[in-house]
Enzyme design. Structure first.
Site, short mmCIF file in Angstrom:
data_model
loop_
_atom_site.label_atom_id
_atom_site.label_comp_id
_atom_site.label_asym_id
_atom_site.label_seq_id
_atom_site.Cartn_x
_atom_site.Cartn_y
_atom_site.Cartn_z
N ASP A 101 18.20 9.62 -32.29
CA ASP A 101 18.15 8.43 -33.14
C ASP A 101 17.28 7.32 -32.55
O ASP A 101 17.36 6.17 -32.98
CB ASP A 101 19.57 7.90 -33.37
N CYS A 104 17.90 8.00 -27.38
CA CYS A 104 18.30 9.14 -26.56
C CYS A 104 18.21 8.86 -25.06
O CYS A 104 19.07 9.31 -24.30
CB CYS A 104 17.49 10.38 -26.92
N HIS A 210 12.00 13.62 -26.31
CA HIS A 210 13.46 13.50 -26.27
C HIS A 210 13.97 13.56 -24.83
O HIS A 210 13.40 14.25 -23.98
CB HIS A 210 14.08 14.64 -27.08
#
Length: 232
Positions: A101, A104, A210
Site C-alpha cells: 500500500d 511497506c 517492495h
C-alpha cells in the site's frame, strides 16, 4: 532532540503557555520512544544476531542514502524477484509479507521493531522527526527542495527510500540488514551514524518495488491482531 524553544520577546503568560505546550510535545516524543523500546526490546533480544550468522561471510557494500530510482519494467522486476527468492532460500530466510500500500518499508520496520506492522504510522512519524531535526545530516542526498521531500514523505502511502532507512537506523539505534534483489549487491548493512547499534532489523528489498520483514525459515510468525498502544 536538540530543539530550542525560547522566545525572549513573548509576554510572561504567553511564554508560560508556550513552554507548557512544547514541554508536553517533547514529553510525548519521549514517551513514544520509551514505549517503542519496551515493545521491541524483548523480541529483539531473542532474535538479535541469529540471522546475521547466516550471512556473516558476505561483505556489505558501503551504504549511500538515496531517494528511489525508476521502477523496473515487468521483465526486469520478474528477474529481480526470482533472484531475491533464490537468495532467501540459499540463506535459510523467509519473508513475512507486507501490504503493498506504499507503506511497506515502514510496515517492515515496524514488524522488526515491535512485531506489529500496524505501527508503521509511528515509525514513519519518528523517521520524519529524525529527518527534520537533523536536516544537515540528510539534505545533501535529496535532489529536490528538502521541505518538499519532507512534506511528501510525511504522507501515508509515500514509498520509503534509502534515506528513510538511514534515518530509521539513526532514530532507533539499529543496524538495518537488507537482503536485496540487486544483481551485484546481495547484502547491505545500514548503520546508525553516531552510535553503536543496539539491535538488528532484517528486511528484504525487491528493488525498487517492495520491502518485506525477514525471519529464519520456519520462524515466520503467524499474523495475529495485537493490542495497540498509543503510539499514534
Amino acid at each position: 532532540m536538540n530543539e530550542s524553544y525560547s522566545n525572549a520577546s513573548a509576554s510572561a503568560s504567553a511564554s508560560a503557555s508556550s513552554s507548557s505546550s512544547l514541554n508536553s510535545s517533547f514529553q510525548d516524543t519521549e514517551d513514544d520512544q520509551t514505549i517503542a523500546s519496551i515493545l521491541g526490546e524483548e523480541e529483539n533480544s531473542k532474535l538479535n544476531g541469529r540471522l546475521g550468522k547466516r550471512l556473516s561471510h558476505l561483505d556489505s557494500i558501503p551504504h549511500t542514502p538515496r531517494v528511489n530510482g525508476e521502477i523496473p519494467d515487468v521483465n526486469d522486476a520478474t528477474l529481480d524477484h526470482e533472484r531475491l527468492f533464490e537468495r532467501l532460500v540459499t540463506y535459510g530466510l523467509a519473508e513475512l509479507q507486507m501490504e503493498g500500500d506504499g507503506n511497506c518499508q515502514f510496515r517492515a520496520l515496524a514488524d522488526q521493531l515491535f512485531r506489529n506492522p500496524d505501527y508503521h504510522k509511528h515509525v514513519r512519524k519518528q523517521v520524519i522527526k529524525q529527518l527534520k531535526h537533523f536536516r544537515k545530516l540528510y539534505e545533501s542526498y535529496v535532489p529536490m527542495k528538502y521541505k518538499i521531500y519532507l512534506k511528501q514523505m510525511k504522507k501515508l502511502g509515500e514509498w520509503g527510500d534509502h534515506l528513510t532507512l538511514q534515518a530509521a537506523a539513526d532514530r532507533f539505534g539499529a543496524k538495518i540488514c537488507l537482503v536485496t534483489s540487486f544483481r551485484d549487491t546481495c547484502y547491505i548493512e545500514i548503520l546508525p551514524k553516531d552510535n553503536n547499534p543496539t539491535r538488528e532489523l532484517w528486511l528484504s528489498f525487491w528493488s525498487e518495488v517492495h520491502y518485506n520483514s525477514l525471519y529464519g525459515s520456519g520462524d515466520v510468525p503467524t499474523r495475529v491482531a495485537r493490542k495497540k498502544h498509543w503510539l499514534f
